[in-house]
Design an enzyme around this catalytic site. Structure first.
Site: not given
Length: 378
Positions: A46, A139
């Site tokens: 990413k 998260r």
């Protein structure tokens, strides 16, 4: 757009050189260590914003599954021969593309799981799900104390058509900075075993975090049962510098004990202006373009260079000149100002100054269109 070094006679600046040969080398070194401990690695691409060259280097190094956080980046690597994982739970508008371009995705929402099932049936595909548990980093994931919610989500994955369970996963040290430990790792394994007993299954993968878990392995405190990680930083920088830096002290020149390479990325930029000026502004001071006050130390007249990139390209706090006698003074949105008074190199307008970058700068450089990205193989 990417170019091989030397492929074109003229290159634009600023540009980021990415050494994919060293990236492949780091993957091989990393896999040797983790595989010896029975740990499978999903390679995270990413930070490179879906660059096929870096994903291909990860695959050549021996990784079989490449992970991206955005569907549009999965599209960029769709022709590579590997399994693909969407590392961020898909938004409702991305369900169709997720099933089309990702073999695996991480999930925690029941409605999203249902939508994936319906879309997988429509496309005639089987989509694998890594069910996420939040162990306290706050998260993504179902809260670890909510066992009924975990059961409901897992039951959907096991019973809905078009879906297959890839494993149970958790994450550390990203949002809440929660460190992975032997204790919370074993707590995660305990949750997995309860679910396995209830549903009469065995999770193929217990994905216990990211590269910040590496120090557990090197310190002999690896939680038994965890057999999978989603890793990017270790092979991208040759060292797990988040916890290494926090727990043991870190310098960019440090070399990982496993003979990995840390000098994979170089930012090159042109000099727009060379001049000798005062080191303290003349007159009353206000705020800079980012509404921040500044203080200056009067060091007299010194030579400085203005570079053709600024904060909108990357923050200067996350880069440093290869020539250690140079010092970055600051930035505006489009310019970076460097003190070159003590450099022994004779420079002129148009010359190139080279910088090393950390993870934050690499992430921004790969995402901004104002910086040319170049894969090099030397």
């Amino acid at each position: 757009m990417l170019f091989l070094l030397g492929a074109l006679a003229v290159m634009s600046y600023p540009r980021l050189l990415i050494n994919v040969r060293k990236l492949e080398h780091n993957v091989r070194v990393m896999l040797k260590e983790f595989n010896a401990a029975g740990i499978t690695i999903m390679g995270v691409n990413k930070v490179f914003n879906g660059m096929p060259e870096t994903a291909d280097a990860i695959i050549r190094g021996g990784i079989e599954t490449v992970a991206e956080s955005r569907v549009e980046n999965l599209k960029k690597i769709r022709n590579l021969k590997c399994k693909k994982c969407l590392l961020r739970s898909p938004a409702p508008s991305d369900i169709s593309a997720t099933v089309s371009y990702a073999d695996i995705s991480i999930e925690s929402e029941e409605e999203t799981i249902k939508s994936l099932s319906a879309e997988a049936v429509r496309q005639g595909r089987t989509h694998e799900v890594l069910l996420m548990v939040d162990m306290g980093d706050l998260r993504e994931g179902i809260w670890h104390e909510d066992f009924p919610a975990l059961c409901r989500a897992l039951e959907l994955i096991l019973t809905l058509p078009g879906l297959k369970i890839y494993g149970l996963g958790t994450n550390f040290n990203c949002y809440g900075t929660l460190l992975p430990t032997y204790e919370n790792g074993m707590q995660f394994v305990g949750i997995a075993r309860r679910l396995e007993e209830k549903f009469g299954i065995r999770f193929p993968h217990l994905s216990g975090g990211n590269c910040t878990s590496h120090y557990l392995l090197t310190h002999g405190t690896w939680p038994p049962g965890i057999n999978h990680l989603r890793i990017g930083g270790t092979h991208q920088f040759g060292i797990e510098y988040v916890n290494f830096r926090y727990l043991e002290g870190f310098h960019h020149s440090d070399q990982d004990v496993n003979r990995t390479c840390s000098d994979l990325y170089l930012l090159q930029a042109e000099i727009l202006e060379l001049s000798s000026k005062p080191t303290k502004p003349v007159g009353p001071l206000g705020l800079d373009a980012f509404l921040k006050p500044k203080t200056f130390v009067d060091r007299g007249i010194r030579k400085r260079a203005i570079m053709a990139f600024g904060r909108q390209d990357m923050p200067f706090e996350n880069i440093w000149p290869v020539d250690q006698k140079m010092e970055i003074l600051g930035q505006t949105s489009d310019h970076t100002i460097i003190d070159i008074e003590d450099s022994s190199v004779r420079l002129k307008v148009g010359d190139i100054i080279t910088f090393q970058v950390d993870y934050t700068a690499l992430l921004q450089a790969c995402s901004t269109p104002g910086i040319e990205k170049m894969a090099v193989y030397d």
